[in-house]
Design an enzyme around this catalytic site. Structure first.
Site, PDB file in Angstrom:
ATOM      1  N   HIS A  18       0.842  -1.206   0.000  1.00 39.48           N
ATOM      2  CA  HIS A  18       0.000   0.000   0.000  1.00 39.48           C
ATOM      3  C   HIS A  18       0.876   1.254   0.000  1.00 39.48           C
ATOM      4  O   HIS A  18       0.609   2.210  -0.740  1.00 39.48           O
ATOM      5  CB  HIS A  18      -0.885   0.066   1.264  1.00 39.48           C
ATOM      6  CG  HIS A  18      -1.918  -1.017   1.386  1.00 39.48           C
ATOM      7  ND1 HIS A  18      -2.045  -1.793   2.503  1.00 39.48           N
ATOM      8  CD2 HIS A  18      -2.893  -1.419   0.527  1.00 39.48           C
ATOM      9  CE1 HIS A  18      -3.055  -2.635   2.348  1.00 39.48           C
ATOM     10  NE2 HIS A  18      -3.578  -2.433   1.149  1.00 39.48           N
ATOM     11  N   LYS A  42     -15.567  -8.007   4.336  1.00 29.53           N
ATOM     12  CA  LYS A  42     -14.437  -8.281   5.234  1.00 29.53           C
ATOM     13  C   LYS A  42     -14.793  -7.932   6.679  1.00 29.53           C
ATOM     14  O   LYS A  42     -15.487  -6.951   6.929  1.00 29.53           O
ATOM     15  CB  LYS A  42     -13.220  -7.459   4.813  1.00 29.53           C
ATOM     16  CG  LYS A  42     -12.601  -7.910   3.489  1.00 29.53           C
ATOM     17  CD  LYS A  42     -11.371  -7.071   3.171  1.00 29.53           C
ATOM     18  CE  LYS A  42     -10.741  -7.496   1.855  1.00 29.53           C
ATOM     19  NZ  LYS A  42      -9.721  -6.527   1.409  1.00 29.53           N
ATOM     20  N   ARG A  91      -2.112  -6.107  -8.325  1.00 27.42           N
ATOM     21  CA  ARG A  91      -0.976  -6.996  -8.053  1.00 27.42           C
ATOM     22  C   ARG A  91      -0.838  -8.071  -9.113  1.00 27.42           C
ATOM     23  O   ARG A  91       0.253  -8.409  -9.528  1.00 27.42           O
ATOM     24  CB  ARG A  91      -1.150  -7.676  -6.692  1.00 27.42           C
ATOM     25  CG  ARG A  91      -0.978  -6.753  -5.522  1.00 27.42           C
ATOM     26  CD  ARG A  91      -1.458  -7.376  -4.261  1.00 27.42           C
ATOM     27  NE  ARG A  91      -2.883  -7.655  -4.358  1.00 27.42           N
ATOM     28  CZ  ARG A  91      -3.675  -7.969  -3.354  1.00 27.42           C
ATOM     29  NH1 ARG A  91      -3.162  -8.096  -2.149  1.00 27.42           N
ATOM     30  NH2 ARG A  91      -4.944  -8.177  -3.519  1.00 27.42           N
ATOM     31  N   SER A 129      -2.985  -7.643   3.082  1.00 29.07           N
ATOM     32  CA  SER A 129      -3.213  -7.510   4.527  1.00 29.07           C
ATOM     33  C   SER A 129      -3.621  -8.860   5.110  1.00 29.07           C
ATOM     34  O   SER A 129      -3.219  -9.228   6.216  1.00 29.07           O
ATOM     35  CB  SER A 129      -4.322  -6.490   4.785  1.00 29.07           C
ATOM     36  OG  SER A 129      -3.967  -5.246   4.249  1.00 29.07           O
TER      37      SER A 129
HETATM   38  O1  PNS Z   1      -8.816  -2.942   0.422  1.00 34.58           O
HETATM   39  P1  PNS Z   1     -10.138  -3.447  -0.148  1.00 34.58           P
HETATM   40  O2  PNS Z   1     -10.928  -4.184   0.904  1.00 34.58           O
HETATM   41  O3  PNS Z   1      -9.957  -4.267  -1.400  1.00 34.58           O
HETATM   42  O4  PNS Z   1     -10.961  -2.138  -0.566  1.00 34.58           O
HETATM   43  C1  PNS Z   1     -12.272  -2.246  -1.070  1.00 34.58           C
HETATM   44  C2  PNS Z   1     -13.004  -0.912  -0.884  1.00 34.58           C
HETATM   45  C3  PNS Z   1     -13.032  -0.540   0.584  1.00 34.58           C
HETATM   46  C4  PNS Z   1     -12.281   0.159  -1.680  1.00 34.58           C
HETATM   47  C5  PNS Z   1     -14.462  -1.087  -1.425  1.00 34.58           C
HETATM   48  O5  PNS Z   1     -15.109  -2.106  -0.705  1.00 34.58           O
HETATM   49  C6  PNS Z   1     -15.260   0.211  -1.368  1.00 34.58           C
HETATM   50  O6  PNS Z   1     -15.122   1.046  -2.238  1.00 34.58           O
HETATM   51  N1  PNS Z   1     -16.061   0.370  -0.294  1.00 34.58           N
HETATM   52  C7  PNS Z   1     -16.851   1.576  -0.078  1.00 34.58           C
HETATM   53  C8  PNS Z   1     -18.324   1.349  -0.413  1.00 34.58           C
HETATM   54  C9  PNS Z   1     -18.557   1.443  -1.900  1.00 34.58           C
HETATM   55  O7  PNS Z   1     -18.389   2.469  -2.521  1.00 34.58           O
HETATM   56  N2  PNS Z   1     -18.964   0.293  -2.489  1.00 34.58           N
HETATM   57  C10 PNS Z   1     -19.236   0.202  -3.916  1.00 34.58           C
HETATM   58  C11 PNS Z   1     -17.981  -0.185  -4.680  1.00 34.58           C
HETATM   59  S1  PNS Z   1     -18.325  -0.413  -6.369  1.00 34.58           S
END
Ligand code: PNS
Length: 162
Positions: A18, A42, A91, A129
């Site tokens: 990150h 998660k 990645r 993570s």
């Molecule tokens: O590190 P991650 O868990 O892969 O990140 C995913 C994250 C947090 C970026 C994604 O779940 C997100 O954008 N969450 C916020 C809610 C949202 O906008 N959801 C619609 C995504 S299309």
């Protein structure tokens, strides 16, 4: 040049992978919003405040970054912060399908916001993570893959560090 970029994630906890994306993105945008968001699929180990604090400590040497926590949609935070570009790290091909789906949904929600993918540094292409937490909990060494403050944070959660 696009002025403000937004780099979202769960950051549970932040890894050197990150941080590599954050450092590189901070050189492209005049301001970078690093946002700790909720990923409904998660169950985080660290609270949102703990994740924000670990991020802030790990990147306090970079001046053009703001770390925020938000519980709603990423596009709503981007709009609020006037960020026109979402940065995502890629990645491997295995990341692509889910990231592509999210990028298209975010575009559907707000056509003015673009998603840009940054290739991970090859040194960190295996890192996540989830794998850091698994290795740490089973007694493996994670000192070379997370910042020092995360080693401390994992210790405080009673996760074994070697
Ligand atoms: O590190 P991650 O868990 O892969 O990140 C995913 C994250 C947090 C970026 C994604 O779940 C997100 O954008 N969450 C916020 C809610 C949202 O906008 N959801 C619609 C995504 S299309």
């Amino acid at each position: 040049m696009q002025d403000i970029g937004i780099y979202p994630g769960s950051f549970d906890p932040v890894t050197l992978g990150h941080l590599d994306i954050i450092e590189r993105s901070s050189k492209i945008f005049s301001k970078l919003i690093v946002s700790v968001l909720t990923n409904p699929s998660k169950q985080p180990l660290f609270t949102a405040d703990e994740r924000v604090n670990m991020l802030k400590e790990a990147i306090n040497h970079i001046t053009n970054i703001e770390v925020v926590q938000f519980n709603g949609l990423l596009v709503d935070l981007a709009k609020q912060k006037k960020a026109k570009v979402i940065i995502k790290g890629l990645r491997a091909v295995s990341d692509f399908e889910y990231e592509f789906q999210m990028a298209l949904m975010n575009k559907k929600l707000d056509k003015n916001i673009e998603t840009v993918f940054m290739m991970t540094n090859t040194d960190y292409s295996y890192l996540s993570s989830k794998i850091v937490k698994e290795v740490a909990s089973l007694g493996g060494c994670i000192r070379d893959v997370v910042p020092d403050n995360v080693v401390v944070g994992l210790k405080e959660k009673n996760i074994k560090i070697h």
